[in-house]
Design an enzyme around this catalytic site. Structure first.
Site, PDB file in Angstrom:
ATOM      1  N   ARG A  36     -10.129   6.245   4.979  1.00  0.00           N
ATOM      2  CA  ARG A  36      -9.397   6.857   3.876  1.00  0.00           C
ATOM      3  C   ARG A  36     -10.144   8.080   3.391  1.00  0.00           C
ATOM      4  NH1 ARG A  36      -6.688   1.887   0.413  1.00  0.00           N
ATOM      5  NH2 ARG A  36      -5.918   0.868   2.295  1.00  0.00           N
ATOM      6  N   CYS A  78      -2.653  -3.849   8.431  1.00  0.00           N
ATOM      7  CA  CYS A  78      -1.615  -4.686   9.040  1.00  0.00           C
ATOM      8  C   CYS A  78      -0.402  -3.952   9.608  1.00  0.00           C
ATOM      9  CB  CYS A  78      -1.182  -5.822   8.112  1.00  0.00           C
ATOM     10  SG  CYS A  78      -0.460  -5.291   6.553  1.00  0.00           S
ATOM     11  N   CYS A 128      -0.402 -10.373   3.020  1.00  0.00           N
ATOM     12  CA  CYS A 128      -1.608  -9.912   3.703  1.00  0.00           C
ATOM     13  C   CYS A 128      -2.774  -9.990   2.737  1.00  0.00           C
ATOM     14  CB  CYS A 128      -1.446  -8.503   4.268  1.00  0.00           C
ATOM     15  SG  CYS A 128      -1.166  -7.233   3.032  1.00  0.00           S
ATOM     16  N   ASP A 178      -5.919  -8.945  -7.150  1.00  0.00           N
ATOM     17  CA  ASP A 178      -7.193  -8.311  -6.823  1.00  0.00           C
ATOM     18  C   ASP A 178      -8.326  -9.233  -7.219  1.00  0.00           C
ATOM     19  OD1 ASP A 178      -6.329  -5.984  -5.688  1.00  0.00           O
ATOM     20  OD2 ASP A 178      -6.713  -4.718  -7.429  1.00  0.00           O
ATOM     21  N   GLU A 234      -8.554  -8.350   8.328  1.00  0.00           N
ATOM     22  CA  GLU A 234      -7.199  -8.293   7.773  1.00  0.00           C
ATOM     23  C   GLU A 234      -6.456  -9.568   8.170  1.00  0.00           C
ATOM     24  OE1 GLU A 234      -6.006  -6.264   5.703  1.00  0.00           O
ATOM     25  OE2 GLU A 234      -3.825  -6.119   5.917  1.00  0.00           O
ATOM     26  N   GLU A 267     -13.400  -4.049  -7.232  1.00  0.00           N
ATOM     27  CA  GLU A 267     -12.404  -4.790  -6.467  1.00  0.00           C
ATOM     28  C   GLU A 267     -12.969  -4.992  -5.073  1.00  0.00           C
ATOM     29  OE1 GLU A 267      -8.772  -2.573  -5.875  1.00  0.00           O
ATOM     30  OE2 GLU A 267      -8.413  -3.785  -4.084  1.00  0.00           O
ATOM     31  N   ARG A 293     -17.955   2.577  -1.922  1.00  0.00           N
ATOM     32  CA  ARG A 293     -16.853   3.532  -1.884  1.00  0.00           C
ATOM     33  C   ARG A 293     -17.042   4.486  -0.727  1.00  0.00           C
ATOM     34  NH1 ARG A 293     -14.710   7.052  -6.950  1.00  0.00           N
ATOM     35  NH2 ARG A 293     -12.932   8.003  -5.925  1.00  0.00           N
ATOM     36  N   ASN A 320      -8.335  -8.598  -1.775  1.00  0.00           N
ATOM     37  CA  ASN A 320      -7.014  -8.785  -2.381  1.00  0.00           C
ATOM     38  C   ASN A 320      -6.218  -9.847  -1.627  1.00  0.00           C
ATOM     39  OD1 ASN A 320      -6.445  -6.974  -0.071  1.00  0.00           O
ATOM     40  ND2 ASN A 320      -4.379  -7.096  -0.884  1.00  0.00           N
ATOM     41  N   ARG A 359     -17.362  -4.058   0.638  1.00  0.00           N
ATOM     42  CA  ARG A 359     -17.213  -4.499  -0.745  1.00  0.00           C
ATOM     43  C   ARG A 359     -17.901  -5.838  -0.984  1.00  0.00           C
ATOM     44  NH1 ARG A 359     -13.121  -1.502  -3.533  1.00  0.00           N
ATOM     45  NH2 ARG A 359     -13.296   0.609  -2.691  1.00  0.00           N
ATOM     46  N   GLU A 390     -11.304   9.778   0.772  1.00  0.00           N
ATOM     47  CA  GLU A 390     -11.528   9.482  -0.636  1.00  0.00           C
ATOM     48  C   GLU A 390     -11.999  10.734  -1.357  1.00  0.00           C
ATOM     49  OE1 GLU A 390     -10.895   6.749  -2.227  1.00  0.00           O
ATOM     50  OE2 GLU A 390     -10.816   5.132  -0.756  1.00  0.00           O
TER      51      GLU A 390
END
Lengths: 502, 502
Positions: B336, B306, B461, B416, B355, B432, B347, B435, B468, B338
């Site tokens: 990301r 966002c 947000c 979450d 979003e 998770e 992952r 969110n 996921r 990771e």
């Protein structure tokens, strides 16, 4: 003069080869007529023009033209020479030393300053470029001189067609149309709150109305083209490592336009604490300090959209009846570092595209390109009612590899779709808003994809640029839905209201 | 001991101030009781504890606690002192010199090696950290010492809660379910040809089946949540420059996980010819040479989705009846860096997310969070039939700014959504997958967005992670559509066939 290679070097031997002098003499004399001319036109092979024995070395000078190049000549000679010396004299051949390696090639002009690996000097004199190579045995084995020659020949060719630009040949043109709008659509969209500039260069944030246009174009492509033609949607990655661009050919020349991606050298928060602390105290991001803390670039942001698909097929042999393969991706952005200046939505650094990829036998790929072209014609004529044309142009991959130049129309190549933007006036440049390319065996070969039948595989790709479609449609039709073609209006529905600001 | 500031410095004067000694004495004595205590609790202001005149300098030592800090004390004194010296003695105050600036603050433990701008030494002794600052007049004016103190206090606080980890408090839990599948869904998807690893780390290429799952989840979110709740789709940018992360707060601490983006220093093909030539000759991309030829990082690839939306509202005053604003984006990837190791699709370094962003008055934002939570409950219970729970956790922005720690449940914070993955066993970690966050005034304040009514603005947000959702759904339901809930099967349609390989 013609292209000429001259190599001075030596075979290292395990002992003084003088006892074998006559045998070597006979072997070299014969080689000049046999293995050093094999495969070359009459009189155009390599020649050992001088040789002598100096302790544990057999020194020689080899010359050649483009056939059986001097490094190939040395490699051809090594094994049979070793056999002769070993059997009769118990002398081994230990390796090759290169004292000098010269390539002379004709060029009408000099090439300017160049830094080329393994090239220690480049001299231009009187129509001849003389390259001095700094190479050893392993570079000869890896054919490094061949790559250097190819590179120089491409540069010389580029010099001579440099002024001519891209090939362009019209294939089809719609009738001329009256356009209801003559404004610059981006300016009007900004004014009406359809979009705003993003924080990075050449980047837009699309509001509800602009996004609705994109999604409607996307749905038209899905419903009128992808579904009828049997396409499956996939999701292609959007961070592209070198490995992919090496196989796709982009690693040859795409560098000026890439947004490069560098990972952190480590993910350890302690390593990055200095950067966070610097920011928290100064309220300035220490970009130079960060550059020290990130690794070398691992690749870049998505540029062309299809290369990162190909690892899906890489190294596979695919059953014959799976072809033609038809897949598309619309899962993210593409990024190109475009030249400076303020442009509208038709020329951006960050853009959105539906990428269409198909693969099969050459016949399947060429036939499918025609099917796609028919669907596009239907969309542009019957739904969007555009004024447009299509033209045969320099294949994109030649352009992206820095190989601009003339490419005659054939089966392999690119068709650009172009449309006039009325606000640019009658003589204004038309905008390329779409392409259809048949890429030959470039991808299947680069990514080592095979067909069970053993048939050659080709592929094609077609990029639907949503910013470009919007630019063309809105430039010709304006922003008022009442002025839009009925078939489009039906699909776009009621336009959403955007945010208002004071 | 308590926090203590000690500053030794001087006001530079345009002439020897000795003639004004008595006036200065009276002024400082009064200031210690008036302007240097104003706003501070009784007895806790700043004090000028020593002073003298030395030629064209008025030297002084100022001490303070956390109220009216020594730099504020100097700035408060400067103007009235200048007025007195100017009017009565025609002496100007030319500036401030800082001889030494010391902050002593209590800490149970030392902080380890730190490099902090404007801090020349950090010494820990017997429960006290002594900071020596190297600052001048402009740093005092810019409140640099305040930022340094805040930074140190955060580090000391982190030391003491370091072991405690994130806050986590369960809010709701579905009944326990029997699951029809107990395999690792990624392994099974790879086996059945639903997806393959991409060429970069933590990256997948999604085949037709996996993509169909993503698109079905997306459509469920659009039809069951976004449309009923009146959302408009927008397109948020995906290259995020520092400017955005400075305003969103990410510039405080997101560095370890960013994929950094660097542009070419120039787009001139001649500048890049060396790189192309190197590649063409060696068939290796010269990454170190490229790193020299690219600029400092301008930002990174999309991390949180966002922040790059907010420049759309930046600096605007928005009519009251536009709120609550409700927009969403699904136009590209997030990235990301990771930690290493091989993981499944749950992952990844590159992922896809819808979003959802809303903004309005605090009441509107909190109320809308509840509406969203109801729609999610409907989707997870009635369509996906998942076993899941939701929990109140450390707000994401505290975590992403390196401020992990305890945050009691209140109106501002993150919920979450977590689900068990049967293949991990009964005691296995829940994943998770989603969110919902209420972020308070963080974004409207950071991007300077105002409501016409003058009301405070908040925002929220919610990120729908498609990898996921897939991981959770397939882990609980398996890959066989016959085992899937009826409501989901209706929406997914007939699963496409993926490519077969030999």
């Amino acid at each position: 003069m013609e292209l000429q290679f001259t190599l001075k070097g030596s075979f290292k031997t395990s002992a003084d080869a003088s006892p074998a002098k006559d045998v070597i003499d006979a072997f070299f004399t014969e080689a000049n007529e046999t293995i050093l001319t094999k495969g070359a036109p009459e009189g155009e092979g390599a020649r050992i023009v001088e040789w002598d024995i100096d302790g544990d070395r057999i020194n020689l000078v080899v010359k050649s033209g483009k056939h059986v190049r001097v490094h190939d000549a040395l490699l051809r000679v090594r094994k049979p020479l070793a056999a002769k010396l070993g059997k009769e004299f118990h002398i081994g051949v230990r390796g090759i030393d290169v004292e000098s390696y010269i390539i002379e090639l004709p060029s009408e002009k000099p090439l300017g300053e160049l830094k080329i690996p393994y090239v220690s000097s480049i001299v231009y004199d009187n129509g001849i470029i003389t390259l001095t190579l700094d190479v050893g045995e392993s570079e000869l084995e890896n054919r490094v001189p061949d790559r250097i020659l190819k590179l120089m020949e491409d540069k010389i060719a580029a010099l001579s067609y440099g002024g001519k630009g891209e090939h362009w040949e019209i294939l089809w043109e719609s009738e001329k149309k009256e356009h209801v709008f003559s404004g610059d659509p981006t300016k009007e969209m900004v004014k009406q709150g359809w979009l705003k500039r993003g924080a990075s260069r050449g980047q837009w944030i699309h509001g509800a109305q602009s996004t609705r246009m994109f999604r409607t174009f996307e749905r038209i492509v899905v419903e009128e083209l992808l579904e009828p033609l049997g396409y499956n949607e996939m999701i292609f990655p959007k961070l592209v490592p070198w490995e992919v661009w090496e196989k796709s050919g982009h690693a040859k020349g795409v560098y000026p336009e890439i947004y490069y991606v560098c990972p952190p050298k480590t993910r350890d928060p302690k390593y990055w604490e200095e950067v966070s602390d610097y920011y928290k105290v100064t309220h300035e991001v220490p970009t130079a300090m960060i550059k020290e803390k990130i690794g070398d670039p691992i690749g870049g942001m998505c540029y062309a959209q299809c290369p990162p698909f190909w690892p899906y097929l890489q190294g596979e042999t695919i059953p014959t009846d799976e072809f033609p393969i038809k897949v598309f991706d619309r899962s993210g952005t593409s990024h190109r570092y475009e030249s400076g200046g303020i442009h509208g939505m038709e020329r951006v650094d960050e853009f959105h595209r539906v990428e269409i990829v198909w693969a099969g036998t050459p016949e399947q790929v060429v036939a499918h390109s025609k099917e796609l072209q028919e669907r596009y014609l239907h969309i542009f004529n019957d739904i969007l009612e555009l004024e447009w044309r299509k033209a045969w142009v320099t294949p994109w991959f030649m352009a992206q590899e820095g190989l601009d130049g003339i490419s005659e129309q054939g089966e392999i190549g690119t068709i650009d779709y172009e449309a006039p933007l009325p606000y640019r006036g009658d003589g204004g440049e038309w905008l390329e808003f779409q392409n259809v390319s048949v890429n030959g065996n470039k991808y299947p070969s680069g990514f080592n994809v095979k067909c069970q039948s053993g048939d050659e595989l080709w592929s094609g790709c077609s990029g639907v640029g949503l910013e470009r479609w919007s630019s063309v449609f809105l430039a010709q039709k304006g922003l008022d839905p009442d002025d839009w073609p009925e078939e489009f209006r039906k699909r776009v529905g009621e336009m959403p209201r955007g945010l208002r600001f004071l």
